[in-house]
Structures are given as structure tokens and as C-alpha cells.
Design an enzyme around this catalytic site. Sequence first.
Site: not given
Length: 558
Positions: A530-531
Site C-alpha cells: 500500500d503506497h
Amino acid sequence: MAKEVIKVPDLGGADQVDVIEITVAVGDTVAAEDSLIVVEGDKASMDVPAPMAGKILSISVSEGDQVSEGDVIAEIETEAAGDDSSAEEEKTESAEEQAPREEESSASEDSGDEEESAGGQEKDETVTVPDLGGADAVDVIEISVQAGDEVAEGDSLIVVEGDKASMDVPAPFAGTVVSIDVKEGDKVSTGDKLGVLKTTSGGGGKKAESSKAEKKPAEGAPKKAESSESVVKASEEPPAAPQKDHHLERDLTPSAEVYAGPAVRKLARELGVTLNKVKPTGPRNRVTKDDLHAYIKEQVKKAESGAVGVGGGIGIAPMPEIDFSQFGPVNVEPMTKIHKLTAANMSRNWLNVPHVTQFDDADITELEDFRKSMKAEAEKRGVKLTPVPFLLKAAAAALRAEPSFNVSLHNDGEHIVHKDYVHIGMAVDTPKGLMVPVIRDVDKKGLYELAEEATAMAIAARDGKLKPRDMQGACFTISSLGAIGGTGFTPIVNAPEVGILGVSKLSVQPVWNGKEFVPRKMLPLALSYDHRAVNGGDAGRFMTYMVSVLSDVRKLLL
Ligand code: CAO
């Protein structure tokens, strides 16, 4: 058989209330006390019940109409001639019951607390708990005013809550709050003193009096739509008030389990807000008006920023409905519960989590030699030593070494939750769908223990024996398709976790060792993250650490 007209009963002084629900249809057979319609005023919602059993012949109101006491609601065909008298008896009883209620409610003028002021214009009046529709000893859950506050007639003084409903107790007249003599958590019943109000102009007491006078039978004649002689006698006189939950707010919406006062619920309905989506900040987790406003503000902000981010506001188009049988034979089967849940979670995660997937190959030649050398020993212990326990152990070590992956984004969007435990989910392919049991404290367990637990969990998943808790609390997930095949895939992050490792089938590859190409067993890894929570640098370090540990299992001992 007789036809009767049912009219809106005494609404406790309220006038022109909204019809928010019609609970019966023409042709329905109803029992006495069954709800016919639900009306809602400023402060409360209430059912209007059938005064007698019978069949509904016609309904004269629609949702959205405004009605007042005496307006015709419906026509009913009573079951038997005897109904009339029983209805009448009931009404007489209601009327008798009603009389003391009227006296009890609102201000009690003859109270000893009354004090004429010097000019005779102002006086202190005791305010008591009004008719609670039969409810007794209800909780005071909110005090809405304090001494010194100016209130208008009808302003909420306190909020009380019974088993199924809550209601505002309004000021019976405009004035200044002298004292509120109950506190949150107290239990009150009809007639209990709740405080003292000072009338501002001397008119308050009178107003309360006159509003009571309005309710007296002589002046309570129906205001409109007066009709046939067969009008229920009692309905010509106002006190046909509902016997149950009079004033009390009914559970009307899916938000009923949420704590909120009638005014807040009304506003939510007007704005189309589902109350259980609103974060409550009031006492005992009540949703306040401010909470509602904050929620709307946030939604507007989100919608506006979304429109900009999605390139001119182009949203997600709905899937078209297709009849596949036009292309060939089909067989439509219901989805399993697990499949539906997985589908919903996958869409949620795919749409909410900005994914990045990073790839690498781990040279597990030595690991495989070691694993094979341990296989016989493992079998003696009754466990199957596949690459999965090694992957679990390596991921746990990487989560400890790179704690930026052992986090979750807080719901408030402003905090990161750092975890000091290492629980890892393991995707298991079952006949009913994908399940992800969680192995706890992986960093504290040995390879055999992990192998044993992974096997037990996979069996439980396939036998449908996992408990909800077995699938909760993971920090990270491993999805191994190695035994099935494939050279790589991009797994979807299992939010609120922020990372997932996809493992594909190992293959023997020629690897340059500086002098020559040598055959090595290479394991393809794909790390999705999850950036929002993890940046590329952290992901690079995490993956490199995993690869180095898998390439030299001795590091797992460190
Ligand atoms: N490469 C080559 N062979 C592999 C391998 C890999 N990466 N991983 C496992 N194998 C081998 C095992 O060593 C075993 O062989 P041996 O019996 O000769 O030792 C064989 O494949 C079968 O292994 P297994 O499936 O019994 O056990 P496992 O520990 O590898 O996997 C489990 C367990 C539960 C992870 C697996 O059965 C499973 O369900 N995987 C599917 C996960 C999935 O559906 N993911 C997709 C999710 S959507 O993103």
C-alpha cells in the site's frame, strides 16, 4: 360489520407533523394497536396505531403529507358490531388516563417552586418529565442546557432513552434555565422534577396553560376532513393518543442501533445520511448534529478531491447487465458466502489501496538442500516441511527488520498504527473459496512448529472449521501458488495490512556467479504494498532482506 373513520389522535400539542411512513395498505387486516402510519414532528416520531381491529378500506394520507389532530387517516371495516363498544371503552380509558398525564406534563403551575418576581412578570416554574408513553424509569442520556441558558418553547432540555427509543424533553415555554436537577445517568419517570425555568415575560406559564387548553376535548375537534357519522366517537375527542411509545421515537431506519436524538435523525433523513456511518462524539457515543455536519463536510471534501483526481470527474461506470445465454449454453449457480465476501473485500481493497508490486527472485538452492535434508526428520515428527514455513519465518524476520511494513493506516487518516507483534496470514485455496487463516507470533516459533500450524490451518480451512478469530489480526499475508504453478502474479493487499507476498513456482535457472553460469533454484517473489503507508525505498529494503534470508537460511537463526 361497520365502517369507521380513523383520525389523527392527540399529537401531544404538535401540529402539522410529517407522515414519514405508511405501514399498512388497502385490504390489510389489522389488529387493534397495529401501527397505521408513522408521523414525525420536530422532536419525535411516533406510530399512529389502529384504535380497533378490522380491514383497511381506504387510506387518505400519503408519505410526505402533513397532518394534524383530527385529520382522517383511513377508513376501516370493523370485524364485529361489538368492536365499537370495546373501542369506545378503550378510548374512555385512554381519555381517563390522559387527563392526569396532561396535568403531569410540562410545567406545574401550582408547584411550590414558583416565585413571582418583583414586577410580577417573571416567575420560576418547575418543569417535570412529561408523559413518556407508558415507559418508566428511563435513562437521562444527555443534558442539553445549563443554568443561565435562554431557551425557546420546544427547545430540548434533556434527552432520555428507554429500551427502544430516545426522546428530547422540550421546554414547555420560553424562558431562562434556573436549574437542571437531573444529571446524565439518572433514571426518571413521568412527573419527576427535571428543573426550574424562569419565564421571561410572564407569558410562558400562560402559553403552557393555553397550549394545554388547546388539547382539551371541547376545543379539540377535528380540523379538517371531518366526515361521516360513523367517525369513531373517541376520535372526535382528542385523547385517542397511542398507548404505547407515545412521543417515543421508533426504530425507523437501519441506523436505529445508533444513538441519536430525534432531531438528529430527522436531519440525517433529510440529508440522506446513514447514521451508522457518522462518527459519534456525544455522550455515550451519541451522534450529535455537529457530528452530522462534520461527516457531510468530509464527504463533500472527498467527493471534490475525487473528481479532480480521477481526471475530470470520470467515475467508475457500472457493469452492464449481460444475458450470456445469447452466446451459448450457460449454467447459473449461486456464489458461496466466502466467494461473495472475498469479491467484496477484493474490490474494496483494489479500489482503496494504491498498489505497487515489486518483483525479485530468491536463490533458494541451499534452502531446498536443507529442507530436503530435514524432510525425513520432519516426517518422523508428523509434519510436512514445504517451502511455506521458511517463507513465514523469513517474512517475520523481514517485518522485524523493516517495521515500516508492520503497520496499518488508522481510520482517521491521520495516524499510523505500528504493531509490536508478528501475525502472518496464509492464503489457502479451498473448494468454497479463498480463506486466509492467521498464524500468530510467527517470529517466536520454530520451523517445525510453523509447518505443523500451517498444515493444521490449511486443513481447518478446507474442512470449513476455521473460527472468525483464526482469520483476524494478521500484519502481513503470504499467498503461495508455488505448488500450483506460474512465474509471477500481483497479489492484492489484504487491507488493513499494508503488504502481501506472492510466491510462484521455483524453477532452475542459469545464474552467473562471476565466472560461469550455474544452475540455481530460483523462487519468484512479488511484493505488493500500500503506497500510502509504505514508500518504495522501504519496500526495496524489505524485499532485499527477504531474498537474502531465503538465500542463506542460516540468517534465520540470527
Ligand atoms: N515451488 C515449487 N514447489 C513448491 C512450492 C514452490 N514455490 N511451494 C510448495 N511447493 C511444493 C511443496 O514442496 C510440495 O511438494 P513436496 O510434497 O514434494 O514437498 C507441493 O508443492 C505441495 O505443497 P502443498 O500445497 O501441500 O503445501 P504448501 O505448504 O506449499 O502450501 C498452502 C500450503 C495452504 C499455502 C497451499 O496449499 C495453498 O492453498 N495455496 C494456494 C494459495 C492461493 O490460493 N493463493 C492465491 C490467493 S489470491 O491472491
